[in-house]
Design a protein around this motif. Structure first.
Motif, PDB file in Angstrom:
ATOM      1  N   UNK A  74       0.809  -1.232   0.000  1.00 41.90           N
ATOM      2  CA  UNK A  74       0.000   0.000   0.000  1.00 41.90           C
ATOM      3  C   UNK A  74       0.835   1.272   0.000  1.00 41.90           C
ATOM      4  N   UNK A  75       2.000   1.232  -0.673  1.00 40.23           N
ATOM      5  CA  UNK A  75       2.808   2.446  -0.783  1.00 40.23           C
ATOM      6  C   UNK A  75       2.107   3.458  -1.676  1.00 40.23           C
ATOM      7  N   UNK A  76       2.248   4.724  -1.308  1.00 35.33           N
ATOM      8  CA  UNK A  76       1.798   5.821  -2.149  1.00 35.33           C
ATOM      9  C   UNK A  76       2.967   6.454  -2.893  1.00 35.33           C
ATOM     10  N   UNK A  77       4.142   6.500  -2.237  1.00 32.75           N
ATOM     11  CA  UNK A  77       5.296   7.182  -2.803  1.00 32.75           C
ATOM     12  C   UNK A  77       6.559   6.355  -2.601  1.00 32.75           C
ATOM     13  N   UNK A  78       7.365   6.271  -3.661  1.00 31.13           N
ATOM     14  CA  UNK A  78       8.712   5.719  -3.555  1.00 31.13           C
ATOM     15  C   UNK A  78       9.681   6.887  -3.674  1.00 31.13           C
ATOM     16  N   UNK A  79      10.389   7.175  -2.594  1.00 31.06           N
ATOM     17  CA  UNK A  79      11.353   8.276  -2.566  1.00 31.06           C
ATOM     18  C   UNK A  79      12.712   7.733  -2.985  1.00 31.06           C
ATOM     19  N   UNK A  80      13.116   8.026  -4.209  1.00 31.64           N
ATOM     20  CA  UNK A  80      14.378   7.522  -4.753  1.00 31.64           C
ATOM     21  C   UNK A  80      15.457   8.561  -4.462  1.00 31.64           C
ATOM     22  N   UNK A 110      14.750  12.389  -4.890  1.00 27.60           N
ATOM     23  CA  UNK A 110      15.327  13.286  -3.891  1.00 27.60           C
ATOM     24  C   UNK A 110      16.831  13.377  -4.148  1.00 27.60           C
ATOM     25  N   UNK A 111      17.297  14.584  -4.512  1.00 29.96           N
ATOM     26  CA  UNK A 111      18.738  14.809  -4.655  1.00 29.96           C
ATOM     27  C   UNK A 111      19.233  15.303  -3.307  1.00 29.96           C
ATOM     28  N   UNK A 112      19.848  14.416  -2.556  1.00 28.32           N
ATOM     29  CA  UNK A 112      20.349  14.772  -1.234  1.00 28.32           C
ATOM     30  C   UNK A 112      21.771  15.327  -1.351  1.00 28.32           C
ATOM     31  N   UNK A 113      22.260  15.904  -0.260  1.00 32.93           N
ATOM     32  CA  UNK A 113      23.582  16.547  -0.227  1.00 32.93           C
ATOM     33  C   UNK A 113      23.647  17.668  -1.276  1.00 32.93           C
ATOM     34  N   UNK A 114      22.563  18.463  -1.330  1.00 35.13           N
ATOM     35  CA  UNK A 114      22.455  19.483  -2.379  1.00 35.13           C
ATOM     36  C   UNK A 114      23.442  20.626  -2.192  1.00 35.13           C
ATOM     37  N   UNK A 115      24.187  20.633  -1.078  1.00 30.60           N
ATOM     38  CA  UNK A 115      25.223  21.647  -0.921  1.00 30.60           C
ATOM     39  C   UNK A 115      26.462  21.317  -1.753  1.00 30.60           C
ATOM     40  N   UNK A 116      26.538  20.092  -2.300  1.00 30.51           N
ATOM     41  CA  UNK A 116      27.636  19.688  -3.179  1.00 30.51           C
ATOM     42  C   UNK A 116      27.270  19.987  -4.630  1.00 30.51           C
ATOM     43  N   UNK A 130      12.347  13.509 -17.507  1.00 32.16           N
ATOM     44  CA  UNK A 130      11.470  12.564 -16.813  1.00 32.16           C
ATOM     45  C   UNK A 130      10.296  13.296 -16.181  1.00 32.16           C
ATOM     46  N   UNK A 131       9.139  12.665 -16.229  1.00 30.89           N
ATOM     47  CA  UNK A 131       7.938  13.246 -15.630  1.00 30.89           C
ATOM     48  C   UNK A 131       7.870  12.827 -14.162  1.00 30.89           C
ATOM     49  N   UNK A 132       8.833  13.325 -13.367  1.00 36.52           N
ATOM     50  CA  UNK A 132       8.883  12.980 -11.956  1.00 36.52           C
ATOM     51  C   UNK A 132       9.116  14.244 -11.127  1.00 36.52           C
ATOM     52  N   UNK A 133       8.581  14.219  -9.926  1.00 34.30           N
ATOM     53  CA  UNK A 133       8.783  15.298  -8.967  1.00 34.30           C
ATOM     54  C   UNK A 133      10.193  15.174  -8.391  1.00 34.30           C
TER      55      UNK A 133
END
Length: 288
Positions: A74-80, A110-116, A130-133
């Motif tokens: 029952x996932x709604x979102x996969x945070x990649x 999700x682009x993490x470590x966005x300070x790099x 890509x049609x992704x948030x």
């Protein structure tokens, strides 16, 4: 009742209307099947799961032998989650996207470590097509979650990504009391062999659930028919019809998908990903 973690023939559940309630230990009756974290279930008077309610999705991974291994329901979102360091895998991103779309789960990158500095290379350069948030975050203090907390205020969401991209730091930023929640679940479930690897649901402060999948694991797809894999590529719906009904969009004459990729209707990065994942399916099939 909502299952928050499943451990073989037993697990823990909380009332849907009170996700912060102390979890109740539940036994799973064999005839009801094996629930997953995220399942809604019916419980009988003996504290046993008597039925698993219909699922909207089942997220899982492929085993070394190419079998499907379910992880959560029952996932709604996969945070990649990807990051400038360590260097991300282009194939891994597209595997996650395909797996999400096959199950009608919304993928969010999700682009993490966005300070790099963000590299000018795939998969980062693929994102514009890509049609992704996309959210750009920094999980280390001072944290910047780029609206992610509000985005996750409803539903069930799972963090996925290769080792080192900061999934644990993001989980702690989203769940300030994650350590307390995890300790409480571990106390309730004991020290069984599944407790360090089983998926667990944690209620988010603003509503919604975050799925924690302890341990480091690679992600691969499972053996499947070509038409199932194609459901993970919704862009192909914009292509002209192929000449052959069973077209694999690889070498066949009159392939509408290949033509659409040549014309830019289908993003070239997605068509290249299709060919790589198609080859992967052929290897899985050859391995038996």
């Amino acid at each position: 009742m909502r299952i928050v973690t499943a451990l073989g023939n037993h697990g823990l559940g909380v009332p849907d209307e009170d996700p912060t309630a102390t979890p109740t230990e539940l036994h799973f009756r064999r005839r009801a099947g094996r629930p997953l974290a995220g399942d809604r279930v019916e419980v009988d008077g003996d504290g046993a799961v008597s039925a698993i309610l219909p699922r909207s999705s089942v997220f899982g991974r492929g085993t070394a032998r190419g079998a499907f291994q379910p992880i959560a329901a029952n996932l709604d979102t996969l945070l990649v989650v990807i990051a400038p360091e360590p260097a991300p895998s282009e194939d891994l991103l597209h595997r996650y996207l395909a797996a999400a779309w096959m199950q009608r789960i919304d993928p969010v990158v999700v682009i993490n470590k966005c300070d790099l500095p963000v590299p000018g290379a795939p998969p980062f350069t693929d994102l514009a097509d890509l049609d992704v948030e996309v959210h750009r975050t920094r999980a280390e203090p001072p944290a910047d979650l780029d609206g992610l907390r509000a985005r996750l205020s409803e539903g069930i969401h799972l963090l996925a990504g290769q080792s080192g991209v900061g999934k644990s730091s993001l989980a702690n930023a989203l769940l300030p009391d994650l350590g307390l929640q995890t300790g409480g679940l571990s106390h309730s479930t004991g020290k069984g062999r599944h407790t360090t690897t089983a998926a667990r649901l944690h209620p988010l402060p603003g509503g919604g659930w975050l799925v924690d999948t302890p341990g480091v694991w690679e992600y691969g797809l499972w053996k499947m028919p070509v038409d199932e894999l194609e459901r993970g590529f919704p862009e192909f719906a914009d292509a002209p019809d192929c000449r052959f009904r069973n077209c694999t969009h690889d070498h066949e004459p009159g392939c509408g998908v290949r033509s659409a990729a040549d014309d830019g209707v289908v993003p070239p990065c997605r068509y290249r990903a299709w060919l790589r994942l198609l080859d992967e399916q052929r290897r899985l099939a050859a391995d038996g």
